[in-house]
Design an enzyme around this catalytic site. Sequence first.
Site, mmCIF file in Angstrom:
data_model
loop_
_atom_site.group_PDB
_atom_site.id
_atom_site.type_symbol
_atom_site.label_atom_id
_atom_site.label_comp_id
_atom_site.label_asym_id
_atom_site.label_seq_id
_atom_site.Cartn_x
_atom_site.Cartn_y
_atom_site.Cartn_z
ATOM 1 N N GLY A 13 0.898 -1.321 0.081
ATOM 2 C CA GLY A 13 -0.085 0.062 0.130
ATOM 3 C C GLY A 13 0.793 1.326 0.027
ATOM 4 O O GLY A 13 2.073 1.345 -0.165
ATOM 5 N N ASN A 35 -2.985 -8.562 1.004
ATOM 6 C CA ASN A 35 -3.699 -9.575 0.436
ATOM 7 C C ASN A 35 -4.543 -8.641 -0.925
ATOM 8 O O ASN A 35 -5.333 -8.972 -1.424
ATOM 9 C CB ASN A 35 -5.033 -9.587 1.468
ATOM 10 C CG ASN A 35 -5.982 -8.311 1.846
ATOM 11 O OD1 ASN A 35 -5.518 -7.295 1.414
ATOM 12 N ND2 ASN A 35 -7.072 -8.590 2.823
ATOM 13 N N SER A 127 -2.592 6.503 14.802
ATOM 14 C CA SER A 127 -2.880 7.802 13.928
ATOM 15 C C SER A 127 -3.120 8.683 14.925
ATOM 16 O O SER A 127 -3.576 8.562 16.159
ATOM 17 C CB SER A 127 -4.207 7.386 13.343
ATOM 18 O OG SER A 127 -4.963 8.748 12.973
ATOM 19 N N TYR A 152 -13.374 3.575 12.387
ATOM 20 C CA TYR A 152 -11.875 3.639 12.058
ATOM 21 C C TYR A 152 -10.987 3.973 13.290
ATOM 22 O O TYR A 152 -10.033 3.259 13.492
ATOM 23 C CB TYR A 152 -11.824 4.256 10.683
ATOM 24 C CG TYR A 152 -10.323 4.593 10.542
ATOM 25 C CD1 TYR A 152 -9.387 3.785 10.017
ATOM 26 C CD2 TYR A 152 -9.937 5.860 10.696
ATOM 27 C CE1 TYR A 152 -8.097 4.188 9.742
ATOM 28 C CE2 TYR A 152 -8.350 6.298 10.661
ATOM 29 C CZ TYR A 152 -7.705 5.538 10.174
ATOM 30 O OH TYR A 152 -6.308 5.702 9.988
ATOM 31 N N LYS A 156 -8.137 2.181 15.852
ATOM 32 C CA LYS A 156 -6.662 2.717 16.311
ATOM 33 C C LYS A 156 -6.426 2.466 17.636
ATOM 34 O O LYS A 156 -5.366 1.978 18.162
ATOM 35 C CB LYS A 156 -6.321 3.845 15.638
ATOM 36 C CG LYS A 156 -6.191 4.064 14.129
ATOM 37 C CD LYS A 156 -5.163 3.147 13.448
ATOM 38 C CE LYS A 156 -4.966 3.025 12.200
ATOM 39 N NZ LYS A 156 -3.880 2.342 11.500
ATOM 40 N N ASN A 202 -10.786 10.572 -0.647
ATOM 41 C CA ASN A 202 -11.326 11.068 0.534
ATOM 42 C C ASN A 202 -10.453 12.060 0.887
ATOM 43 O O ASN A 202 -10.920 13.265 1.633
ATOM 44 C CB ASN A 202 -11.303 10.095 1.699
ATOM 45 C CG ASN A 202 -12.671 9.105 1.451
ATOM 46 O OD1 ASN A 202 -13.545 9.489 1.021
ATOM 47 N ND2 ASN A 202 -12.058 7.739 1.309
ATOM 48 N N ASN A 203 -9.345 11.651 0.769
ATOM 49 C CA ASN A 203 -8.203 12.702 1.335
ATOM 50 C C ASN A 203 -7.761 13.936 0.399
ATOM 51 O O ASN A 203 -8.066 13.782 -0.865
ATOM 52 C CB ASN A 203 -6.976 11.888 1.552
ATOM 53 C CG ASN A 203 -6.915 10.767 2.782
ATOM 54 O OD1 ASN A 203 -6.932 9.710 2.249
ATOM 55 N ND2 ASN A 203 -7.654 11.423 3.823
ATOM 56 N N ARG A 235 -3.674 21.337 9.577
ATOM 57 C CA ARG A 235 -3.226 19.870 9.750
ATOM 58 C C ARG A 235 -1.792 19.932 9.677
ATOM 59 O O ARG A 235 -1.151 20.987 9.563
ATOM 60 C CB ARG A 235 -3.539 18.992 8.562
ATOM 61 C CG ARG A 235 -5.092 18.711 8.586
ATOM 62 C CD ARG A 235 -5.524 17.894 9.699
ATOM 63 N NE ARG A 235 -6.871 17.334 9.650
ATOM 64 C CZ ARG A 235 -7.914 18.059 10.039
ATOM 65 N NH1 ARG A 235 -7.648 19.284 10.641
ATOM 66 N NH2 ARG A 235 -9.298 17.763 9.987
ATOM 67 N N ASP A 302 -14.706 16.168 10.907
ATOM 68 C CA ASP A 302 -13.460 16.752 11.056
ATOM 69 C C ASP A 302 -13.141 17.637 12.197
ATOM 70 O O ASP A 302 -13.739 18.327 12.733
ATOM 71 C CB ASP A 302 -13.628 17.790 9.575
ATOM 72 C CG ASP A 302 -13.058 17.361 8.323
ATOM 73 O OD1 ASP A 302 -12.539 16.106 8.465
ATOM 74 O OD2 ASP A 302 -13.433 17.956 7.303
HETATM 75 N N1 UFG Z 1 -10.590 18.163 2.848
HETATM 76 C C1 UFG Z 1 -11.373 19.250 1.942
HETATM 77 N N2 UFG Z 1 -11.486 18.735 0.747
HETATM 78 C C2 UFG Z 1 -11.432 17.314 0.490
HETATM 79 C C3 UFG Z 1 -10.782 16.463 1.348
HETATM 80 C C4 UFG Z 1 -10.404 16.977 2.488
HETATM 81 O O1 UFG Z 1 -11.465 20.528 2.286
HETATM 82 O O2 UFG Z 1 -11.768 17.097 -0.920
HETATM 83 C C5 UFG Z 1 -10.144 18.827 3.838
HETATM 84 C C6 UFG Z 1 -10.631 18.186 5.162
HETATM 85 O O3 UFG Z 1 -12.037 18.740 5.521
HETATM 86 C C7 UFG Z 1 -9.634 18.351 6.159
HETATM 87 C C8 UFG Z 1 -8.371 18.432 5.465
HETATM 88 O O4 UFG Z 1 -8.724 18.688 4.051
HETATM 89 O O5 UFG Z 1 -9.978 19.506 7.004
HETATM 90 C C9 UFG Z 1 -7.733 16.974 5.829
HETATM 91 O O6 UFG Z 1 -8.581 16.163 5.245
HETATM 92 P P1 UFG Z 1 -8.012 14.315 5.095
HETATM 93 O O7 UFG Z 1 -9.151 13.603 4.463
HETATM 94 O O8 UFG Z 1 -6.710 14.517 3.883
HETATM 95 O O9 UFG Z 1 -7.335 14.195 6.184
HETATM 96 P P2 UFG Z 1 -7.802 14.010 7.774
HETATM 97 O O10 UFG Z 1 -7.151 15.106 8.601
HETATM 98 O O11 UFG Z 1 -9.497 13.983 7.705
HETATM 99 O O12 UFG Z 1 -7.802 12.371 7.953
HETATM 100 C C10 UFG Z 1 -6.458 12.114 8.323
HETATM 101 C C11 UFG Z 1 -6.132 10.430 8.044
HETATM 102 C C12 UFG Z 1 -7.134 9.743 8.516
HETATM 103 C C13 UFG Z 1 -7.139 9.894 9.975
HETATM 104 C C14 UFG Z 1 -7.302 11.426 10.485
HETATM 105 C C15 UFG Z 1 -7.339 11.953 11.817
HETATM 106 O O13 UFG Z 1 -6.444 10.558 6.502
HETATM 107 O O14 UFG Z 1 -6.720 8.393 8.368
HETATM 108 O O15 UFG Z 1 -6.130 12.110 9.721
HETATM 109 O O16 UFG Z 1 -5.848 11.722 12.308
HETATM 110 F F1 UFG Z 1 -7.835 9.463 10.989
#
Ligand code: UFG
Length: 342
Positions: A13, A35, A127, A152, A156, A202-203, A235, A302
């Site tokens: 991954g 896997n 995390s 999720y 952790k 998602n990220n 972040r 968030d």
């Molecule tokens: N964001 C946007 N638009 C998008 C995607 C994300 O504005 O299309 C914003 C989110 O709202 C957030 C920031 O970008 O404010 C970061 O979002 P991510 O999804 O990239 O990351 P997160 O901080 O939500 O999540 C990360 C890890 C998860 C973990 C989490 C908390 O990806 O696995 O941190 O530690 F659970």
Amino acid sequence: MSKKTVLVSGGAGFIGSHVTVELIEAGYDVVVADNFSNCDMTCFEGVQKIIGRKLPLEKMDFCDEAAAKAIFKKYPIDAVIHFAAFKAVGESVEQPLKYYKNNLVSFMNVLEAAEEAGGCNVLFSSSATVYGEPEKVPVTELTPRQPAMSPYGNTKTMCEDILQDTVKASGGKLRGILLRYFNPIGAHPSALIGELPRGVPNNLVPFITQTAIGKREILSIFGNDYPTPDGTCQRDFIDIVDLARAHVFAVTRMIEGKMKKGVEIFNVGTGRPLSVMELVNAFEKVNGVKVPHKFAPRRAGDITAIWADPTLANNELGWKATRSIEETLKAAWAWECRLAGK
Ligand code: UFG
């Protein structure tokens, strides 16, 4: 000294493949186990190109107890790094049992197999999610954990506790390190490995790169009314190669017997907060491309702002993040361009 062997579960991954490269470059033998439920062979093949040779690959699922035990019999494993887990926060809310079953059972099988094999050093990929919405930033390892925001996140926290309890009861057979990652982004400078999300990302960073290349129409920035300097979330974005290097320091510390207690915990972050808007602006500037974007409502679950105090990892592991955000965002873009054949 003979070469030490590290088993990397989920090694094909995003994080696993970068860690595999860094371990090999540091002189370890690595066995990759995966896997392939959430990745294909792209990154594994990329790793082999970077290191210039073939690597042992075990196609297996750690939820299969017999398979987990068999791998510890097949190889002389000195340390195991456990990445194999599902990681989509939203999906975990919709399908909690899928997450609890997979993420907890696979880790328990790793621990049981490691103990039965006579003992092992175990590194678990935790995390910053365990800190929830912290009252004070930056967070240290002593910042209290908060109830998780999703199944999720719960897995952790639970895996952290499972490791603590199992190490305590193992009579010295097991030792462990919990690395709490902040937001890993970027790609290897070779552009041969990187993040490969399935479907709509998602990220943030994969969404940015896919929008910049034209695969997505527009990036939604979730919320511009947060109590932060520019209203968007903050972040701690950590370069994937920097993050991978932290694993080498942690594994070496365990193998060389330098730990100060049975389970140690380290934040893996830069200590530098960056807002979502700042990241988008930096990406556009450093790569000379536009990222069409709009403000959208806040995304449920968030956190407003979180970043690491990485002092403990700096002092104890001797690890520090070194790559600039510009280098990281250039690498992320180079990877997306390579995927698009540009
Ligand atoms: N964001 C946007 N638009 C998008 C995607 C994300 O504005 O299309 C914003 C989110 O709202 C957030 C920031 O970008 O404010 C970061 O979002 P991510 O999804 O990239 O990351 P997160 O901080 O939500 O999540 C990360 C890890 C998860 C973990 C989490 C908390 O990806 O696995 O941190 O530690 F659970």
